[in-house]
Design a protein around this motif. Structure first.
Motif, mmCIF file in Angstrom:
data_model
loop_
_atom_site.group_PDB
_atom_site.id
_atom_site.type_symbol
_atom_site.label_atom_id
_atom_site.label_comp_id
_atom_site.label_asym_id
_atom_site.label_seq_id
_atom_site.Cartn_x
_atom_site.Cartn_y
_atom_site.Cartn_z
ATOM 1 N N MET A 11 -1.404 12.574 17.786
ATOM 2 C CA MET A 11 -0.256 11.718 18.017
ATOM 3 C C MET A 11 -0.029 10.846 16.780
ATOM 4 N N MET A 12 1.228 10.716 16.418
ATOM 5 C CA MET A 12 1.601 9.962 15.224
ATOM 6 C C MET A 12 2.308 8.683 15.652
ATOM 7 N N ARG A 13 1.983 7.590 14.971
ATOM 8 C CA ARG A 13 2.726 6.357 15.206
ATOM 9 C C ARG A 13 3.104 5.749 13.861
ATOM 10 N N ILE A 14 4.237 5.067 13.856
ATOM 11 C CA ILE A 14 4.702 4.355 12.672
ATOM 12 C C ILE A 14 4.466 2.875 12.951
ATOM 13 N N ARG A 15 3.848 2.202 11.992
ATOM 14 C CA ARG A 15 3.593 0.770 12.146
ATOM 15 C C ARG A 15 3.811 0.074 10.815
ATOM 16 N N ALA A 16 3.884 -1.248 10.874
ATOM 17 C CA ALA A 16 4.006 -2.033 9.652
ATOM 18 C C ALA A 16 2.713 -1.924 8.852
ATOM 19 N N MET A 17 2.850 -1.787 7.566
ATOM 20 C CA MET A 17 1.691 -1.780 6.676
ATOM 21 C C MET A 17 1.087 -3.180 6.665
ATOM 22 N N THR A 18 -0.229 -3.239 6.526
ATOM 23 C CA THR A 18 -0.919 -4.507 6.324
ATOM 24 C C THR A 18 -1.558 -4.483 4.939
ATOM 25 N N GLU A 19 -1.980 -5.647 4.483
ATOM 26 C CA GLU A 19 -2.645 -5.709 3.183
ATOM 27 C C GLU A 19 -3.899 -4.839 3.169
ATOM 28 N N ALA A 20 -4.543 -4.698 4.316
ATOM 29 C CA ALA A 20 -5.751 -3.870 4.416
ATOM 30 C C ALA A 20 -5.466 -2.388 4.161
ATOM 31 N N ASP A 21 -4.202 -1.983 4.252
ATOM 32 C CA ASP A 21 -3.821 -0.580 4.012
ATOM 33 C C ASP A 21 -3.601 -0.274 2.536
ATOM 34 N N ALA A 22 -3.716 -1.269 1.662
ATOM 35 C CA ALA A 22 -3.355 -1.088 0.249
ATOM 36 C C ALA A 22 -4.114 0.053 -0.419
ATOM 37 N N ALA A 23 -5.403 0.174 -0.174
ATOM 38 C CA ALA A 23 -6.183 1.233 -0.839
ATOM 39 C C ALA A 23 -5.757 2.617 -0.389
ATOM 40 N N VAL A 24 -5.569 2.814 0.899
ATOM 41 C CA VAL A 24 -5.176 4.140 1.383
ATOM 42 C C VAL A 24 -3.744 4.465 0.962
ATOM 43 N N VAL A 25 -2.852 3.468 0.970
ATOM 44 C CA VAL A 25 -1.484 3.698 0.512
ATOM 45 C C VAL A 25 -1.486 4.058 -0.972
ATOM 46 N N SER A 26 -2.322 3.396 -1.751
ATOM 47 C CA SER A 26 -2.424 3.711 -3.182
ATOM 48 C C SER A 26 -2.904 5.136 -3.391
ATOM 49 N N ALA A 27 -3.884 5.562 -2.614
ATOM 50 C CA ALA A 27 -4.388 6.936 -2.720
ATOM 51 C C ALA A 27 -3.302 7.936 -2.339
ATOM 52 N N ILE A 28 -2.529 7.631 -1.309
ATOM 53 C CA ILE A 28 -1.435 8.518 -0.902
ATOM 54 C C ILE A 28 -0.381 8.589 -2.002
ATOM 55 N N ARG A 29 -0.038 7.447 -2.584
ATOM 56 C CA ARG A 29 0.966 7.423 -3.660
ATOM 57 C C ARG A 29 0.495 8.236 -4.866
ATOM 58 N N ILE A 30 -0.731 8.015 -5.308
ATOM 59 C CA ILE A 30 -1.252 8.755 -6.458
ATOM 60 C C ILE A 30 -1.323 10.247 -6.140
ATOM 61 N N GLY A 31 -1.802 10.589 -4.959
ATOM 62 C CA GLY A 31 -1.835 12.002 -4.561
ATOM 63 C C GLY A 31 -0.454 12.616 -4.546
ATOM 64 N N GLY A 32 0.526 11.840 -4.069
ATOM 65 C CA GLY A 32 1.905 12.318 -4.054
ATOM 66 C C GLY A 32 2.442 12.574 -5.450
ATOM 67 N N TRP A 33 2.190 11.629 -6.364
ATOM 68 C CA TRP A 33 2.619 11.823 -7.752
ATOM 69 C C TRP A 33 1.962 13.053 -8.350
ATOM 70 N N ARG A 34 0.663 13.164 -8.185
ATOM 71 C CA ARG A 34 -0.073 14.276 -8.809
ATOM 72 C C ARG A 34 0.294 15.621 -8.220
ATOM 73 N N SER A 35 0.792 15.627 -7.013
ATOM 74 C CA SER A 35 1.203 16.869 -6.369
ATOM 75 C C SER A 35 2.656 17.206 -6.681
ATOM 76 N N ALA A 36 3.538 16.225 -6.546
ATOM 77 C CA ALA A 36 4.974 16.486 -6.630
ATOM 78 C C ALA A 36 5.533 16.512 -8.041
ATOM 79 N N TYR A 37 4.916 15.771 -8.971
ATOM 80 C CA TYR A 37 5.545 15.569 -10.274
ATOM 81 C C TYR A 37 4.939 16.390 -11.401
ATOM 82 N N VAL A 38 4.102 17.361 -11.065
ATOM 83 C CA VAL A 38 3.530 18.248 -12.085
ATOM 84 C C VAL A 38 4.670 18.976 -12.789
#
Length: 176
Positions: free
Chosen positions: A1-28
């Motif tokens: 099950m998927m839920r959408i919620r507001a990001m918290t400051e505690a999510d910064a590391a995982v969001v950063s990893a997702i962003r970097i992974g996205g760049w490295r995957s999509a922008y090659v």
């Protein structure tokens, strides 16, 4: 099950990893490989936390979280949106600043859920249009945004990454 919620400051590391992974995957092939390789998760997390705190109240950040069965969840996507940056196109124009999904989750509906929630919340905030910028060479993202009702409006911009110019296109979608 998927839920959408507001990001918290505690999510910064995982969001950063997702962003970097996205760049490295999509922008090659679109962004210099040296630039992609040099993306530092520690520095990105620091920037993401600072930006999260500094932009509070005017920028909205959402995460897509997949329940793991034990009540906890794993963040698998992130979206950021708020008022349009740059030249004013219309007072009620908002902007989708970022949308990233873990590369292994692309095509599973996570991006569609995040986009739908950004559209819904932007309309609730009184926005009549939503803009976004996408790399001209990113055909997959352009197809995704077109399927979500966005269309290019002819505006372009060029960003430089390690001295390499990369063109972006603006897409717009009405919210009314």
């Amino acid at each position: 099950m998927m839920r959408i919620r507001a990001m918290t400051e505690a999510d910064a590391a995982v969001v950063s990893a997702i962003r970097i992974g996205g760049w490295r995957s999509a922008y090659v092939g679109m962004v210099p490989q040296d630039y992609l390789d040099a993306m530092d998760p520690v520095e990105e997390t620091k920037r993401r936390r600072e930006w999260f705190v500094q932009s509070a109240g005017r920028v909205h950040n959402l995460v897509a979280e997949e329940a793991d069965g034990a009540g906890a969840g794993t963040v698998v996507g992130w979206a950021s949106f708020g008022p349009y940056r740059g030249e004013e196109t219309e007072a009620a124009t908002g902007e989708l600043y970022a949308l990233y999904v873990r590369p292994e989750r692309i095509g599973t509906g996570v991006g569609r859920l995040l986009t739908a929630e950004v559209i819904r919340r932007s309309a609730e905030l009184g926005r009549s249009r939503l803009a976004l910028w996408v790399l001209t060479g990113n055909a997959r993202a352009r197809r995704f945004y077109a399927a979500a009702g966005f269309s290019p409006d002819g505006a372009t911009a060029t960003e430089s990454y390690d001295g390499t110019p990369v063109e972006e296109m603006r897409y717009i979608r009405g919210l009314g």
